[in-house]
Design a protein around this motif. Structure first.
Motif, mmCIF file in Angstrom:
data_model
loop_
_atom_site.group_PDB
_atom_site.id
_atom_site.type_symbol
_atom_site.label_atom_id
_atom_site.label_comp_id
_atom_site.label_asym_id
_atom_site.label_seq_id
_atom_site.Cartn_x
_atom_site.Cartn_y
_atom_site.Cartn_z
ATOM 1 N N GLU A 31 0.828 -1.206 0.000
ATOM 2 C CA GLU A 31 0.000 0.000 0.000
ATOM 3 C C GLU A 31 0.863 1.258 0.000
ATOM 4 O O GLU A 31 1.946 1.299 0.596
ATOM 5 C CB GLU A 31 -0.913 0.025 1.228
ATOM 6 C CG GLU A 31 -1.870 1.216 1.245
ATOM 7 C CD GLU A 31 -2.729 1.275 2.502
ATOM 8 O OE1 GLU A 31 -3.751 2.001 2.477
ATOM 9 O OE2 GLU A 31 -2.378 0.615 3.494
ATOM 10 N N ILE A 32 0.377 2.304 -0.677
ATOM 11 C CA ILE A 32 1.012 3.624 -0.638
ATOM 12 C C ILE A 32 0.116 4.534 0.207
ATOM 13 O O ILE A 32 -1.036 4.767 -0.143
ATOM 14 C CB ILE A 32 1.186 4.222 -2.041
ATOM 15 C CG1 ILE A 32 1.965 3.271 -2.948
ATOM 16 C CG2 ILE A 32 1.898 5.561 -1.970
ATOM 17 C CD1 ILE A 32 2.095 3.761 -4.377
ATOM 18 N N VAL A 33 0.671 5.022 1.307
ATOM 19 C CA VAL A 33 -0.072 5.879 2.229
ATOM 20 C C VAL A 33 0.532 7.280 2.181
ATOM 21 O O VAL A 33 1.754 7.448 2.270
ATOM 22 C CB VAL A 33 -0.016 5.335 3.672
ATOM 23 C CG1 VAL A 33 -0.697 6.297 4.637
ATOM 24 C CG2 VAL A 33 -0.680 3.968 3.741
ATOM 25 N N GLY A 34 -0.311 8.278 2.034
ATOM 26 C CA GLY A 34 0.151 9.665 2.026
ATOM 27 C C GLY A 34 0.014 10.296 3.396
ATOM 28 O O GLY A 34 -0.871 9.946 4.177
ATOM 29 N N HIS A 216 5.423 5.682 -8.064
ATOM 30 C CA HIS A 216 4.248 4.814 -8.165
ATOM 31 C C HIS A 216 4.578 3.527 -8.905
ATOM 32 O O HIS A 216 4.223 2.417 -8.464
ATOM 33 C CB HIS A 216 3.114 5.558 -8.872
ATOM 34 C CG HIS A 216 1.842 4.774 -8.934
ATOM 35 N ND1 HIS A 216 1.334 4.265 -10.108
ATOM 36 C CD2 HIS A 216 0.976 4.388 -7.960
ATOM 37 C CE1 HIS A 216 0.225 3.608 -9.857
ATOM 38 N NE2 HIS A 216 -0.026 3.677 -8.562
ATOM 39 N N ILE A 236 -0.400 13.040 -3.599
ATOM 40 C CA ILE A 236 -1.215 12.364 -2.596
ATOM 41 C C ILE A 236 -2.490 11.820 -3.239
ATOM 42 O O ILE A 236 -2.889 10.680 -2.989
ATOM 43 C CB ILE A 236 -1.560 13.325 -1.435
ATOM 44 C CG1 ILE A 236 -0.283 13.890 -0.787
ATOM 45 C CG2 ILE A 236 -2.431 12.627 -0.408
ATOM 46 C CD1 ILE A 236 0.587 12.865 -0.114
ATOM 47 N N CYS A 240 -1.694 7.665 -3.955
ATOM 48 C CA CYS A 240 -1.964 7.106 -2.625
ATOM 49 C C CYS A 240 -3.400 6.584 -2.531
ATOM 50 O O CYS A 240 -4.343 7.269 -2.923
ATOM 51 C CB CYS A 240 -1.739 8.157 -1.533
ATOM 52 S SG CYS A 240 -0.048 8.784 -1.461
ATOM 53 N N ALA A 243 -4.813 8.472 2.832
ATOM 54 C CA ALA A 243 -3.957 9.551 3.327
ATOM 55 C C ALA A 243 -4.293 9.863 4.765
ATOM 56 O O ALA A 243 -5.410 9.612 5.232
ATOM 57 C CB ALA A 243 -4.091 10.798 2.460
ATOM 58 N N SER A 257 -7.701 9.351 -0.117
ATOM 59 C CA SER A 257 -6.718 10.416 -0.311
ATOM 60 C C SER A 257 -7.341 11.689 -0.882
ATOM 61 O O SER A 257 -7.004 12.804 -0.460
ATOM 62 C CB SER A 257 -5.586 9.929 -1.218
ATOM 63 O OG SER A 257 -6.070 9.542 -2.494
#
Length: 536
Positions: A31-34, A216, A236, A240, A243, A257
């Motif tokens: 996962e990509i969290v902002g 990304h 973001i 993401c 966020a 996000s």
């Protein structure tokens, strides 16, 4: 997806002041969290605690859910538990480890070897080595087989779309290219987690978007979790899934996000108004300024080519243009760092005009004392507190009582409240956010009481709300201290908001000078794309 990192009741104090307060959230595998919030909200401190750098939390836990090998140092995602270790063939075992627990010190080192961080404002490259050699150094650090390093380094440069620069010397790259080499070096570690702290803060918006896309793609192709903080709301929103909105060290909101960005930006309004001052007599005059360089591969380069302009007292004057336009070279001439090849430049000190083209204490040396320069790569003394940074560390020896009074007045000019000014005097720069450090650096210039202040990309790493604070600090400094500013920037919105007049440069020459709005009309579509924030 399985949780990869759990942040649980996390608190962090500096000198009795709580900068993170009861932070709780999970990061899933891949996962990509902002993280978004204004300067001083605690974004960088939180990221460092997740990564395991600096000092431990005051309270709480950062728990990594992983699989590990009992026969070698390899660790992997917890979803890989029960499978064979790719390094030695043993079975991977599931485990949960608090990164900051003393009994997990050995596991912490193993986790940190499979995590990476991209710091803001720092490219951390071997400047004299070639691009591919920089990546090979990173591979050596993780004991990648030497006979395979060249091929693997080339693959990583392919991944960040930089194969066409692999033989270039690192110091000769643009900012965006350097940041992509940094990314390739981090990917060499095959990280399970990448923390990106304002990775594109000093880049123009178009270049920043390229790096955002690289981040990304790297996350998706490598199954890598990522924590990203950025003042570019687009990163973001675009990369993401979720966020976190931090405010005063607490989570104000966490969720989708796009929703979080809207919540954050609704406070980014500027209701304060300033009267347009009377611009005074000429303070700086430049006539037919030229600067030429001789290079082996390109011959003679005219970095600045016959430039003439003037700046008046209390004026905020903008110098704009894309990379290579000559604005940085011109700003170095104005500040007295370099001499022009030809032409005249004079600065008025009191009632006397000083020739900036002549060296010596009666000429350029005298005028330089009255020209303050805040470069985008400013550097505070890391082991001196803020009071020292503002006073004795730059040669201003005041009695302590007067030093504190002068420091607080100047910090207020730079955008801090009086309470915040008093609060940070005893802190070290590393205990401040990047936006706070930028304002301290501006105060460090203001405290010298210059006649002209030259700001090089003053909003490079700032969120929209902090940009408003910096705009106000500049306007207040003009009103209360009769300061004159020369602003070199690619942030067109900021230039439009703050500059009385502007000068557009292209290929070392002046295209036009005049009222800012009219000058911005001369921008080509390509220049607008490079220098303006993309509209959503």
């Amino acid at each position: 997806m399985a949780p990869f990192v759990t942040v649980e009741n996390l608190c962090k104090d500096f000198d009795g002041h709580r900068v993170l307060d009861n932070i709780n959230f999970d990061i899933e595998e891949g996962e990509i969290v902002g993280i978004i919030g204004r300067s001083g909200a605690g974004k960088t401190v939180l990221m460092h605690l997740i990564r395991g750098v600096d000092t431990p939390p005051t309270l709480g836990n950062v728990i990594f859910h992983i699989s590990y090998c009992d026969s070698c140092p390899h660790i992997d995602l917890q979803s890989k538990s029960g499978s064979k270790c790719p390094k030695c063939g043993s079975e991977l075992i599931s485990g949960d480890f608090d990164l900051w627990a003393e009994e997990n010190a050995g596991m912490k080192r193993r986790i940190m070897r499979r995590s990476a961080i991209m710091f803001q404002r720092s490219f951390a490259l071997y400047g004299d080595d070639r691009v591919i050699e920089n990546v090979m150094h990173a591979l050596s650090d993780v004991n990648y087989p030497s006979e395979k390093q060249v091929s693997r380094a080339a693959d990583l440069l392919d991944e960040v779309r930089l194969s066409h620069r692999m033989m270039h010397i690192a110091r000769d790259l643009s900012g965006g290219e350097k940041q992509r080499v940094v990314l390739a070096r981090q990917l060499a570690k095959e990280p399970l987690l990448l923390c990106a702290d304002e990775p594109t803060g000093t880049l123009d918006p178009r270049t920043a978007n390229v790096v955002h896309e690289m981040l990304h793609e790297a996350s998706v192709s490598n199954g890598m979790s990522m924590v990203v903080s950025s003042h570019f709301s687009e990163i973001i929103e675009d990369i993401c899934k979720r966020a976190i909105f931090l405010e005063d060290g607490k989570i104000k909101k966490i969720g989708d996000s796009k929703e979080i960005v809207r919540e954050f930006l609704k406070d980014a309004t500027d209701d304060e108004s300033f009267e347009k001052p009377d611009i005074g007599k000429e303070l700086l005059k430049a006539k037919d300024i030229t600067k030429r360089y001789i290079t082996v591969d390109r011959g003679m380069i005219k970095a600045v080519d016959g430039v003439s302009f003037e700046v008046g007292e209390r004026e905020i004057f903008g110098i704009i243009g894309t990379s290579g336009a000559g604005k940085t070279t011109l700003s170095r001439i104005i500040s007295g760092i370099i001499e022009p090849t030809g032409g005249d430049m004079d600065v008025r000190i009191g009632d006397q005009w000083i020739d900036m083209t002549k060296p010596g204490i009666e000429f350029r040396g005298r005028a330089k004392c009255y020209i303050g320069l805040l470069h985008q790569e400013y550097d505070l003394y890391p082991h001196r507190n803020i009071l020292d940074n503002l006073t004795d560390s730059i040669g201003l020896e005041f009695p302590k009582e007067l030093a504190m009074r002068k420091a607080i007045i100047t910090l207020k000019m730079a955008g801090f409240t009086e309470d915040k000014s008093r609060d940070i005097l005893s802190r070290l720069p590393g205990q401040l956010s990047e936006g706070e450090k930028h304002r301290v650096a501006l105060a460090q210039v203001l405290i010298r009481e210059p006649r002209i202040i030259l700001l090089d990309e003053p909003t490079g790493t700032m969120d929209p709300i902090t940009k408003i604070d910096v705009k106000h600090s500049i306007m207040h400094a003009r009103e209360e201290m009769d300061e004159t500013f020369i602003v070199v920037s690619h942030d067109m919105e900021f230039v439009r908001d703050i500059c009385d007049r502007a000068m557009l440069m292209r290929h070392g020459k002046i295209v036009t000078i005049g009222e800012t709005e009219k000058v911005l009309e001369y921008l080509t579509n390509e220049e607008r794309e490079i220098m303006s924030q993309p509209e959503k």
